[in-house]
Scaffold this motif. Structure first.
Motif, short mmCIF file in Angstrom:
data_model
loop_
_atom_site.label_atom_id
_atom_site.label_comp_id
_atom_site.label_asym_id
_atom_site.label_seq_id
_atom_site.Cartn_x
_atom_site.Cartn_y
_atom_site.Cartn_z
N TYR A 102 31.89 31.48 -35.45
CA TYR A 102 32.69 30.40 -36.04
C TYR A 102 31.74 29.37 -36.67
CZ TYR A 102 35.92 26.59 -36.73
OH TYR A 102 36.66 25.58 -37.30
N PRO A 103 31.99 29.01 -37.92
CA PRO A 103 31.06 28.09 -38.60
C PRO A 103 31.29 26.63 -38.21
CG PRO A 103 32.71 28.95 -40.15
CD PRO A 103 33.02 29.55 -38.82
N GLY A 119 42.23 25.35 -37.94
CA GLY A 119 43.14 26.44 -37.61
C GLY A 119 42.99 27.69 -38.46
N PRO A 120 42.99 27.56 -39.79
CA PRO A 120 42.91 28.78 -40.60
C PRO A 120 41.66 29.62 -40.29
CG PRO A 120 43.54 26.89 -41.96
CD PRO A 120 43.16 26.35 -40.61
N GLU A 121 40.52 28.95 -40.16
CA GLU A 121 39.26 29.65 -39.90
C GLU A 121 39.26 30.26 -38.48
OE1 GLU A 121 36.72 29.53 -42.48
OE2 GLU A 121 36.08 31.24 -41.28
N TYR A 122 39.69 29.46 -37.52
CA TYR A 122 39.74 29.88 -36.11
C TYR A 122 40.62 31.12 -35.96
CZ TYR A 122 41.23 29.14 -31.10
OH TYR A 122 41.54 29.25 -29.77
N MET A 123 41.82 31.05 -36.48
CA MET A 123 42.75 32.14 -36.23
C MET A 123 42.44 33.38 -37.07
SD MET A 123 44.25 31.21 -33.62
CE MET A 123 45.17 32.75 -33.51
N ARG A 124 41.81 33.19 -38.23
CA ARG A 124 41.38 34.36 -39.00
C ARG A 124 40.31 35.12 -38.21
NH1 ARG A 124 39.15 34.93 -45.20
NH2 ARG A 124 37.22 34.08 -44.40
N SER B 98 35.05 24.44 -42.50
CA SER B 98 34.83 24.03 -41.11
C SER B 98 33.41 23.52 -40.89
CB SER B 98 35.11 25.20 -40.17
OG SER B 98 34.22 26.27 -40.41
N ARG B 99 32.46 23.93 -41.74
CA ARG B 99 31.09 23.42 -41.60
C ARG B 99 31.03 21.90 -41.79
NH1 ARG B 99 28.01 27.06 -39.48
NH2 ARG B 99 27.62 28.98 -40.61
#
Lengths: 524, 117
Positions: A102-103, A119-124, B98-99
């Protein structure tokens, strides 16, 4: 009918369900995950940005973290559960960094800051991890009822493949309910898949609920939009339409002032207490917060805009399926609960603010429920799929009288009792009793007649789940004759020391509430 | 709510049909995704984030945009297509948004800020 078998069935593909599926698979179980929508976009987390209750394992920091919310929650939380959620959340967030890459953002020293998730990044990334773990994912495939064996133990579930327009069943050794809370189709961001289905399934299997009086969360949003991010409104000032400041209004304790005012006139807002640096940080914390403003040509830092309050029910309220063991088992053998579907009183008592604790609870309880379900299924020693089963669904699928449709009317009737601020947020005994009487009537009617064919079963069951949820909420709210946590009784504004215990609720045709037996339950 | 599917931009990959959590789209007879159940749209913007060709526009309202609204006019919206996906940081050559996340600032502030009465 598509007939599947698995050691563990996970119902729900938000963070709790995703973690449950991963951890059950890592424990050696064969796993099916069925989601009402799509694993990766479903639920309250996927479309939001959230802080996470991530605290370094230093005794002083942990102590501060645990103590900070006990009073707000009405002293109904449990220190043992808080400590294990802090431990588990720390481990899972580090896994997100190391396994899912996770970035995370980094600080000035190049160290990752692991106290928030988008949310979008986490759940993807969770979807990728679930699939790599070998889990069979069924998207657009809501569970509609549980299956039980002759002893009453849960032995799988039935559901409907909405896009293929055909039913399915999964015979399983154990089931994890991670279906989210219930926001009554209020269109609060990401919450319309959360209609309390899991709580209905659990109650039909004989499980109990806890904390259902803590179910009156409302989030601030620009009027006519979906985007809730209450944290940012702590930088706001609220105004009447004549431009005068609405005294006492605020994003936290002052939300009832906003609600009371909205009953008779518009409330305007301007996020005028954020520094330029904080304004920039807001844009980076939750990008979609600004979409409604940018697309309407509103600058929320300088322009006045009208606001509304959107019901978040038990998505942000802490009530849910009662947890009976450290592995997030319920009182029904073979049935486990995680995330918002389960009660969060164990770590929050009767109040949660933003996502922080909820995100921590989702990943922790999902982990425990997944492992617990895998262990339970393994203990059946391969007998699981051979058990004769019966389907447990009642309201909305097997009416007691001649079947009719009409889910939309039932939904509207339920919404009319749970969405208005003067019924659910600004509670009094009289109003709660009147609303409950109306809801009981809706329940009797749908219990007698509601059934819809094909994919209609999903909407019919969601309608039944919302009606059941609302009745549990108000039954518990009437039983708690005091003000505690988010449950505020205008007619009983004081906290009563004698009522410092949790309330357990259950039943379908006859709803009941009683104090939890014994003192505050411990973890194991 | 979802208002516009751009026929010019859409490559008929069906991603929006697949990822919509409330199952709003069907594949239309022309192969393009059709907004089949707009009333179920919860305005979560997830389809926009996932669309690889920036072909979708979600208007910022929980209800349908009125007839004639600029929010239904593809030509008037050109600059808005793909905006959310760009901020999320998805797509070739982009850095994940997210960065740059600053959520922890608000978590910290909420923890320490004085409460309203």
């Amino acid at each position: 009918m598509n007939e599947l078998t698995a050691d563990v069935l996970v119902a729900g593909g938000g963070p709790a369900g995703a973690w449950a599926a991963v951890k059950a698979a890592e424990a050696g179980a064969s796993v099916v995950l069925a989601d009402k929508g799509y694993l990766g976009t479903s639920g309250a987390t996927a479309s939001a940005g959230t802080g996470v209750w991530y605290v370094e394992p230093e005794p002083a920091a942990r102590e501060t973290a645990m103590a900070s919310r006990e009073g707000l929650g009405g002293h109904l939380a449990d220190r043992e559960w808080m400590a294990r959620v802090l431990d588990q959340t720390y481990a899972n967030m580090n896994e997100l960094a190391e396994v899912s890459k996770y970035p995370f953002p980094v600080d000035g020293d190049g160290r990752q800051i692991r106290r928030g998730l988008q949310g979008p990044e986490y759940m993807r990334r969770m979807r990728v991890r679930v699939r790599r773990a070998g889990v069979r994912v069924l998207d657009h495939s809501p569970v509609t009822e549980l299956l039980a064996d002759g002893s009453g133990a849960v032995a799988g579930a039935a559901g409907y493949h909405v896009r293929e327009d055909r039913p399915f069943s999964v015979r399983a050794g154990a089931v994890v309910l991670a279906t989210g809370g219930c926001a009554f189709l209020s269109k609060a961001l990401g919450c319309d898949v959360n209609t309390g289905d899991g709580a209905l399934f659990a109650a039909e299997a004989g499980a109990e609920l806890s904390g259902m009086e803590f179910s009156n969360a409302y989030a601030i949003a620009p009027a006519f939009t979906s985007v809730t991010k209450t944290a940012f409104y702590s930088f706001a000032t609220f105004y009447r339409s004549d431009g005068s400041v609405l005294e006492g209004a605020g994003s936290r304790r002052g939300r009832s002032v906003i609600a009371r005012t909205l009953l008779s006139e518009p409330v305007l807002c301007r996020i005028d207490r954020a520094t330029p640096e904080e304004q920039r940080a807001m844009r980076l914390a939750q990008a979609n917060f600004f979409l409604p403003f940018d697309r309407q040509g509103i600058d929320p830092f300088t322009d006045l805009f009208p606001v509304t309050l959107l019901a978040e029910g038990t998505v942000r309220g802490t009530g849910g399926i009662r947890i009976a063991g450290a592995d997030c088992s319920t009182t029904v053998p073979g049935l486990f609960a995680a995330g918002d579907a389960a009660t969060r009183e164990l770590i929050c008592g009767g109040f949660t603010g933003g996502g922080s604790h909820n995100a921590a609870w989702a990943m922790s309880s999902g982990t425990w429920a997944g492992r617990g379900a895998a262990r339970y299924a393994a203990g059946l020693g391969g007998r699981a799929a051979a058990r004769p089963v019966r389907a447990l669904g009642e309201a909305g699928v097997r009416p007691s009288g001649p079947a009719a449709g009409g889910h939309a009317e039932h939904v509207a009737a339920v919404q009319a009792e749970v969405l208005p601020y003067d019924k659910n947020l600004l509670r009094t005994g009289d109003r709660l009793a009147a609303a409950l009487a109306s809801l009981d009537g809706t329940w009797r009617e749908l219990r007698g007649t509601l059934r819809e064919d094909g994919a209609g079963v999903v909407r019919a069951r969601s309608a039944a789940a919302m009606a059941a949820h609302a009745r549990w909420m108000y039954n518990a709210a009437l039983a708690r004759t005091e003000t505690r946590g988010m449950h505020k009784r205008l007619d009983l504004p004081e906290q009563d020391p004698a009522q410092r215990r949790r309330l357990v609720t259950g039943g379908l045709d006859e709803v009941w509430t009683r104090p939890e037996a014994g003192a505050l339950a411990v973890a194991s | 709510m979802i208002e516009v599917v751009s026929a010019d931009r859409c490559v008929q990959c069906d991603v929006c049909i697949k990822v919509c959590p409330t199952d709003v789209f069907d594949r239309g007879p022309d192969g393009l995704p059709a907004i089949a159940r707009q009333g179920d749209c919860q305005t979560c913007f997830m389809c926009e984030a996932h669309c690889p060709t920036d072909a979708l526009y979600v208007a910022p309202f929980s209800g349908p945009a009125p007839a004639g609204s600029p929010h239904t006019d593809e030509a008037a919206l050109a600059g808005a297509f793909g905006e959310y996906r760009r901020i999320v940081g998805w797509g070739r050559g982009r850095t994940p948004g997210s960065r740059a996340d600053r959520n922890h600032i608000f978590t910290e502030r909420l923890r320490t800020a004085p409460r309203n009465p």
